[in-house]
Design an enzyme around this catalytic site. Structure first.
Site, PDB file in Angstrom:
ATOM      1  N   HIS B 265       0.692  -1.187   0.123  1.00  0.00           N
ATOM      2  CA  HIS B 265      -0.094  -0.003  -0.115  1.00  0.00           C
ATOM      3  C   HIS B 265       0.940   1.294  -0.134  1.00  0.00           C
ATOM      4  O   HIS B 265       0.682   2.151  -0.922  1.00  0.00           O
ATOM      5  CB  HIS B 265      -1.104  -0.021   1.318  1.00  0.00           C
ATOM      6  N   GLU B 266       1.667   1.477   1.058  1.00  0.00           N
ATOM      7  CA  GLU B 266       2.581   2.493   1.055  1.00  0.00           C
ATOM      8  C   GLU B 266       3.653   2.674  -0.212  1.00  0.00           C
ATOM      9  O   GLU B 266       3.941   3.619  -0.504  1.00  0.00           O
ATOM     10  CB  GLU B 266       3.218   2.485   2.237  1.00  0.00           C
TER      11      GLU B 266
END
EC number: 3.4.17.19
Lengths: 502, 502
Positions: B265-266
């Site tokens: 995600h990051e």
């Protein structure tokens, strides 16, 4: 505007500058410890912008007006008052800052950031040629800075004075010569004596070394909640802001003392930082700042040499070290004390024993003086280094990585910095001798794990004084006499006697 | 001054602001990842000073003059040109910035820094009362910001528009309702079906998880030389400057997917950052910036959900994961795909499955809207949260740490931020559907470890567009149609069918 109003504005201005300076300090710490490889060019630009902001603040004409309103007022009647000291030191800073054009200040900061990275890579690759254009640029910028600052004697003085207010080439040369000669006499004497047995070999696992360092630095007084311990190519310490000092080391799994003495050294710097900037009313004023690099180094060297290389230190810490490293289990504190006190010239300054350490400074001082004078070309530095190394240390480096590329200082434009290391050694010995008189049972206390009494003495006599006195006057006030190389030479002779029986 | 001269000054001004902004970003990253505990008060002051500097630059009257010289000039003739887009977006930023008094901007930044720390401690201690005065302060400051910015509909709109240009409460409310209803329909359908077997339990040792994350993020395109992976209480990503993106995760040794999906995600955020600010001519201009948080989130969610929770992803990565975690050795990619796609309401948003995720947003949106409207008092938040949680998720948190204290956003004054998560989910599904049409063999490519083709498509259609279009127009340009919740709902239905056969 009343003098008090002007003073209050100076304080507010100083506090804000200190808080903005924290961002610049963090950019620099991060570059050395955390920064992704692809980001160095961007970081140099960021450091350049922040330097420009701080230079603008340091040269703000309003500062000149506020200072003029304070000088000669009731605030300066007592020259020993914090207000008078702050006003005097702000004036010194301001008058120096306005001499440096902003473009030059920014160019130096950018070149220092880029130089640091270029040096890291050049040292790794043992490639002086890759470094020399950047070094040349930094030398030229530093010369331009010296010209901008002006000087009475020679250009080098202007740079040296920036690190150590009041010191000059003419003043430092005989001091270094005295240390060099005394070191040679000691080394001649120990040459015929049998060397003490070294500490047992590795492995000293990384995690256990980290555990040792955390515990040692905590016990000598560095608060874990206000500090960090990380790894970098060149060990250093920095204060980012109140309650935030950071030290770095590098680990060698075959020898735990490199990281240990490195950590205690950097912790000494950080204890000084926490002692002068306590985040209170002094934050952002000269009374909350370190007075010079020589005094800063006196704190790191005192903890590294007078404390961590002493017998009482090993009486206290050897059981902890032996619990982590089984190979130390049979060792006596005396044997450890002798092993870590052995005097033998080596190639690397940061690994040097305390006896031969100053020879490394003599070498660098002579070379950087020649560089600044223009008597030595950057291209000829490796050859000149190797020749000096043979002359002074009796050793020729096998490569530039362990020769003229070993230290980061010149890569950041810090010419005139090295003598402050020997001044630090001198001041450390003066202070420890005086502390020993003030605390008669200091050895017993250290052996029992009490390092707080010594720290309190240093806080009271050095840390809390900020920039109240000039460096030499500060040491004189703390010890009761003008500093000389005498205590250091006595300390080294006593150590040689204890270890070598000479 | 010619329009071109004025434009060049805007660019130089923007670049310098971006480089100064890097220092502020670093102060914030460092606070969440590295800062010693004693330094939080000092850090808030530092962040306050840097915010003041950046606010002064953003509201510099010279910017107004330069903009006036550019507007209506030859530079704005082609509205799709980078120059015209930059001028338009600088104008938007400037007109918004000048509405906010500097004191308010600084107070918000300081309160956000302090709030973050207060929240960390309050969450750890499950102590809402320790947090509520700070939350109240942040809410009041945010309301003051909304009033300063002005709004047509309601105060919340001014805050939402700051994160997602063009979005309003009236616009977002039916979209969230559509997602909530579709989610309920899917959850009703799967309620009777047997749940897939979960992944085998731990231990998933920390070091092996770190190795997995490093390799996965590298293979999906995050360059190790331009990024870092660290640990923080609340996972996040940030771009410090060119070539310097940083992501954080938190590890759970009983479940490797939390850190894995967190890291992907990051990484998705960071790929977007590296794709829009490439450190070249666009650096420091709107064309080198992200267009909105919704689009930012579309990139993180696309990589997390459409990629990392897909069957092809597990076909490629399961062997690597099984080599690190022996308990995964007997697992099939299909079983892994089903296990990580299971839909079951939980209490924690960041651990939510992709099906029920938007319910967490609905909950937060309704509560923060009530807070900003003044319909809900801060003191009543825990009770209101628990009631909403029961109503929307069918679950009541056992404590505030897993209830209203679980997210950092409000602690930093980020009211109006949460809806951008659902917009991100919607945009991600739109984009992935379009990418699948543009790259017909995308599934086969991902199964073979080729994630570069997808990344290139995203770079071309999203990252490199910077702020050329408004968010909805950007998605429309990339996909060929205006964005709706349709693709996301189709994606979630298809997943339910694949996993539950419903």
């Amino acid at each position: 505007m009343t003098a008090r109003d002007a003073y209050d504005r100076l304080v507010a201005h100083g506090r804000a500058s200190a808080d903005i300076g924290a961002a610049l300090s963090l950019l620099s710490w991060d570059q050395q410890v955390m920064l992704p490889a692809a980001a160095h060019a961007g970081r140099a630009a960021q450091i350049g912008e922040m330097t420009a902001i701080l230079h603008r603040r340091a040269t703000d004409p309003a500062m000149g007006e506020w200072l003029a309103a304070c000088e000669g007022s009731e605030l300066t009647v007592d020259p020993a008052s914090p207000e008078a000291a702050n006003i005097r030191e702000w004036r010194r800073d301001y008058d120096l800052a306005v001499k440096i054009p902003q473009d030059l200040a920014v160019a130096l900061a950018r070149a220092a950031s880029a130089g640091q990275r270029t040096w890291e890579l050049a040292r790794k690759d043992n490639d002086f040629k890759a470094f020399s254009p950047k070094l040349k640029e930094l030398l030229e910028l530093s010369r331009a800075k010296a010209e901008a600052l002006g000087y009475a004697g020679e250009a080098y003085d202007a740079l040296l004075d920036g690190f150590e207010p009041g010191e000059t080439t003419a003043g430092i040369t005989p001091v270094l010569a005295e240390l060099r000669d005394a070191t040679r006499t000691i080394m001649d004497a120990v040459a015929g004596a049998p060397a003490p047995a070294p500490l047992p070999g590795g492995p000293y696992p990384l995690a256990d070394q980290q555990a040792l360092l955390a515990e040692v630095t905590r016990r000598i007084g560095l608060p874990p909640e206000a500090s960090r311990l990380d790894v970098s190519a060149h060990p250093f310490s920095t204060m980012i802001g109140p309650g935030d000092v950071r030290i770095t080391v590098r680990y060698d799994t075959s020898d735990c003392t490199k990281a240990l003495f490195g950590a205690v050294h950097e912790a000494g710097h950080s204890l000084y930082s926490l002692g002068h900037d306590t985040g209170d009313a002094r934050h952002g004023t000269p009374m909350g700042e370190h007075v010079s690099l020589g005094v800063h180094e006196s704190q790191s060297r005192l903890w590294e040499n007078q404390v961590a290389r002493s017998l009482p230190f090993w009486e206290h810490f050897l059981p902890l070290a032996a619990s982590l490293f089984p190979q130390l289990a049979g060792l006596s504190p005396e044997a450890a004390f002798k092993a870590v006190g052995a005097a033998a010239p080596g190639l690397i300054r940061v690994d040097a024993d305390e006896t031969t350490y100053n020879l490394h400074i003599v070498l660098r001082f002579e070379l950087e003086l020649a560089l600044v004078r223009g008597d030595l070309a950057v291209a000829d530095l490796p050859e000149a280094w190797n020749a000096k190394s043979e002359e002074i240390l009796g050793l020729t480096p096998p490569d530039d990585a362990s020769g003229c590329l070993q230290d980061v200082h010149w890569a950041t434009g810090a010419f005139g910095y090295f003598p402050t290391y020997s001044l630090g050694n001198i001041y450390a010995a003066c202070l420890f001798e005086a502390a020993g008189k003030a605390i008669p049972d200091l050895s017993e206390r250290m052996a029992a794990g009490d390092f707080g009494t010594l720290l309190t003495w240093l806080r009271t006599n050095i840390h809390e004084k900020g920039r109240l006195f000039r460096p030499r006057d500060l040491i004189a006030a703390a010890t009761g006499q003008a500093p000389t190389a005498g205590p250091l030479i006595r300390h080294l002779r006593a150590k040689a006697a204890a270890i070598y029986g000479v």
